[in-house]
Design a protein around this motif. Sequence first.
Motif, PDB file in Angstrom:
ATOM      1  N   PRO A   1      24.821 -53.250  34.704  1.00  0.00           N
ATOM      2  CA  PRO A   1      25.876 -53.905  34.892  1.00  0.00           C
ATOM      3  C   PRO A   1      25.979 -54.920  36.066  1.00  0.00           C
ATOM      4  CG  PRO A   1      26.671 -51.681  35.051  1.00  0.00           C
ATOM      5  CD  PRO A   1      25.161 -51.499  34.845  1.00  0.00           C
ATOM      6  N   ILE A   2      26.484 -56.120  35.768  1.00  0.00           N
ATOM      7  CA  ILE A   2      26.740 -57.049  36.900  1.00  0.00           C
ATOM      8  C   ILE A   2      28.237 -57.040  37.331  1.00  0.00           C
ATOM      9  CG2 ILE A   2      24.824 -58.304  36.314  1.00  0.00           C
ATOM     10  CD1 ILE A   2      26.756 -60.410  35.345  1.00  0.00           C
ATOM     11  N   SER A   3      28.414 -57.427  38.576  1.00  0.00           N
ATOM     12  CA  SER A   3      29.625 -57.334  39.061  1.00  0.00           C
ATOM     13  C   SER A   3      30.458 -58.490  38.710  1.00  0.00           C
ATOM     14  CB  SER A   3      29.660 -57.776  40.752  1.00  0.00           C
ATOM     15  OG  SER A   3      29.096 -59.060  41.087  1.00  0.00           O
ATOM     16  N   ALA A   4      31.699 -58.477  38.609  1.00  0.00           N
ATOM     17  CA  ALA A   4      32.639 -59.592  38.074  1.00  0.00           C
ATOM     18  C   ALA A   4      32.262 -60.963  38.979  1.00  0.00           C
ATOM     19  CB  ALA A   4      34.067 -59.283  38.285  1.00  0.00           C
ATOM     20  N   LYS A   6      29.454 -62.087  40.352  1.00  0.00           N
ATOM     21  CA  LYS A   6      28.363 -62.437  39.593  1.00  0.00           C
ATOM     22  C   LYS A   6      28.126 -63.095  38.362  1.00  0.00           C
ATOM     23  CE  LYS A   6      24.791 -59.854  42.364  1.00  0.00           C
ATOM     24  NZ  LYS A   6      23.786 -58.872  42.485  1.00  0.00           N
ATOM     25  N   ARG A   7      29.181 -62.405  37.426  1.00  0.00           N
ATOM     26  CA  ARG A   7      29.141 -62.659  35.999  1.00  0.00           C
ATOM     27  C   ARG A   7      30.028 -64.138  36.113  1.00  0.00           C
ATOM     28  NH1 ARG A   7      33.650 -59.837  34.244  1.00  0.00           N
ATOM     29  NH2 ARG A   7      34.779 -61.280  34.846  1.00  0.00           N
ATOM     30  N   ASP A   8      31.100 -64.106  37.063  1.00  0.00           N
ATOM     31  CA  ASP A   8      31.731 -65.460  37.010  1.00  0.00           C
ATOM     32  C   ASP A   8      30.952 -66.562  37.484  1.00  0.00           C
ATOM     33  OD1 ASP A   8      34.161 -64.220  36.238  1.00  0.00           O
ATOM     34  OD2 ASP A   8      34.954 -63.967  38.058  1.00  0.00           O
ATOM     35  N   ALA A  13      28.041 -71.800  36.317  1.00  0.00           N
ATOM     36  CA  ALA A  13      26.913 -72.336  36.131  1.00  0.00           C
ATOM     37  C   ALA A  13      26.712 -72.947  34.926  1.00  0.00           C
ATOM     38  CB  ALA A  13      25.743 -71.547  36.837  1.00  0.00           C
ATOM     39  N   ILE A  14      26.643 -72.066  33.953  1.00  0.00           N
ATOM     40  CA  ILE A  14      26.636 -72.382  32.542  1.00  0.00           C
ATOM     41  C   ILE A  14      27.598 -73.542  32.195  1.00  0.00           C
ATOM     42  CG2 ILE A  14      26.543 -71.793  30.202  1.00  0.00           C
ATOM     43  CD1 ILE A  14      25.473 -68.816  31.086  1.00  0.00           C
ATOM     44  N   SER A  15      28.657 -73.340  32.531  1.00  0.00           N
ATOM     45  CA  SER A  15      29.820 -74.194  32.232  1.00  0.00           C
ATOM     46  C   SER A  15      29.621 -75.675  32.836  1.00  0.00           C
ATOM     47  CB  SER A  15      31.193 -73.882  32.466  1.00  0.00           C
ATOM     48  OG  SER A  15      31.473 -73.704  33.824  1.00  0.00           O
ATOM     49  N   VAL A  16      29.031 -75.750  33.912  1.00  0.00           N
ATOM     50  CA  VAL A  16      29.105 -77.029  34.661  1.00  0.00           C
ATOM     51  C   VAL A  16      27.643 -77.540  34.552  1.00  0.00           C
ATOM     52  CG1 VAL A  16      30.997 -76.397  36.088  1.00  0.00           C
ATOM     53  CG2 VAL A  16      28.588 -76.038  36.897  1.00  0.00           C
ATOM     54  N   HIS A  17      26.488 -77.049  34.261  1.00  0.00           N
ATOM     55  CA  HIS A  17      25.148 -77.411  34.349  1.00  0.00           C
ATOM     56  C   HIS A  17      24.814 -78.859  34.045  1.00  0.00           C
ATOM     57  CE1 HIS A  17      24.616 -76.614  30.149  1.00  0.00           C
ATOM     58  NE2 HIS A  17      23.200 -77.280  30.301  1.00  0.00           N
ATOM     59  N   SER A  18      25.747 -79.518  32.963  1.00  0.00           N
ATOM     60  CA  SER A  18      25.414 -80.806  32.612  1.00  0.00           C
ATOM     61  C   SER A  18      26.239 -81.743  33.138  1.00  0.00           C
ATOM     62  CB  SER A  18      25.281 -80.759  30.920  1.00  0.00           C
ATOM     63  OG  SER A  18      26.401 -80.440  30.503  1.00  0.00           O
ATOM     64  N   ILE A  27      25.575 -71.556  44.748  1.00  0.00           N
ATOM     65  CA  ILE A  27      24.175 -72.116  44.542  1.00  0.00           C
ATOM     66  C   ILE A  27      23.668 -71.862  43.043  1.00  0.00           C
ATOM     67  CG2 ILE A  27      23.189 -69.927  45.371  1.00  0.00           C
ATOM     68  CD1 ILE A  27      22.161 -73.443  46.575  1.00  0.00           C
ATOM     69  N   LEU A  28      24.015 -71.043  42.559  1.00  0.00           N
ATOM     70  CA  LEU A  28      23.383 -71.037  41.225  1.00  0.00           C
ATOM     71  C   LEU A  28      23.977 -72.308  40.209  1.00  0.00           C
ATOM     72  CD1 LEU A  28      21.959 -69.289  39.013  1.00  0.00           C
ATOM     73  CD2 LEU A  28      23.945 -68.046  38.439  1.00  0.00           C
ATOM     74  N   CYS A  29      25.082 -72.636  40.479  1.00  0.00           N
ATOM     75  CA  CYS A  29      25.392 -74.198  39.755  1.00  0.00           C
ATOM     76  C   CYS A  29      24.479 -75.143  40.211  1.00  0.00           C
ATOM     77  CB  CYS A  29      26.956 -74.300  40.174  1.00  0.00           C
ATOM     78  SG  CYS A  29      28.134 -73.267  39.446  1.00  0.00           S
ATOM     79  N   LYS A  30      24.296 -75.411  41.436  1.00  0.00           N
ATOM     80  CA  LYS A  30      23.306 -76.339  42.155  1.00  0.00           C
ATOM     81  C   LYS A  30      21.878 -76.216  41.445  1.00  0.00           C
ATOM     82  CE  LYS A  30      26.093 -77.028  45.865  1.00  0.00           C
ATOM     83  NZ  LYS A  30      26.260 -76.843  47.581  1.00  0.00           N
ATOM     84  N   ILE A  31      21.432 -75.008  41.360  1.00  0.00           N
ATOM     85  CA  ILE A  31      20.244 -74.827  40.821  1.00  0.00           C
ATOM     86  C   ILE A  31      19.768 -75.139  39.641  1.00  0.00           C
ATOM     87  CG2 ILE A  31      18.215 -73.205  40.434  1.00  0.00           C
ATOM     88  CD1 ILE A  31      19.457 -71.765  42.931  1.00  0.00           C
ATOM     89  N   LEU A  32      20.955 -74.567  38.678  1.00  0.00           N
ATOM     90  CA  LEU A  32      20.919 -74.934  37.087  1.00  0.00           C
ATOM     91  C   LEU A  32      21.250 -76.507  36.857  1.00  0.00           C
ATOM     92  CD1 LEU A  32      20.481 -73.642  34.541  1.00  0.00           C
ATOM     93  CD2 LEU A  32      22.787 -73.127  34.332  1.00  0.00           C
TER      94      LEU A  32
END
Length: 130
Positions: A1-4, A6-8, A13-18, A27-32
């Motif tokens: 399980p991942i923490s809330a 990390k999940r958020d 990141a998925i929602s803003v990647h495009s 940082i995950l948003c920036k990378i993706l």
Amino acid sequence: PISAEKRDNILEAISVHSDKEYNGNNILCKILMDADKGDGLGSWGMIRGICFLIYPNHLEIKESDVNIHQITSQIITDSKKDNIEILYDIAKWQYEYYDMLQLKSSRDLFKNEFKYTKQLKEQLEEIIFS
């Protein structure tokens, strides 16, 4: 399980990647986002644009093809005049991607793809505007 948290971060990141811009600290948003933009640069980005806009369902090119630059050039050479303007629109769209990259390491990684896109855009400008 991942923490809330990390999940958020992953969901953000998925929602803003495009999106065009991101001003947050995730940082995950920036990378993706950079991976998404980088994938749209260069000859492969042009091929995807061509497939989507000009030859949907008619052009199958596998990423294992080692002559991708030659294939892209041939498609441009074979294109009708109407398609040249569409190709130019794709190149202009791709050209903007480089400035959208969030991280310096991404700009370094995708500089050759940007160079290809810039040269292609300039070649198409010569064809259209001369």
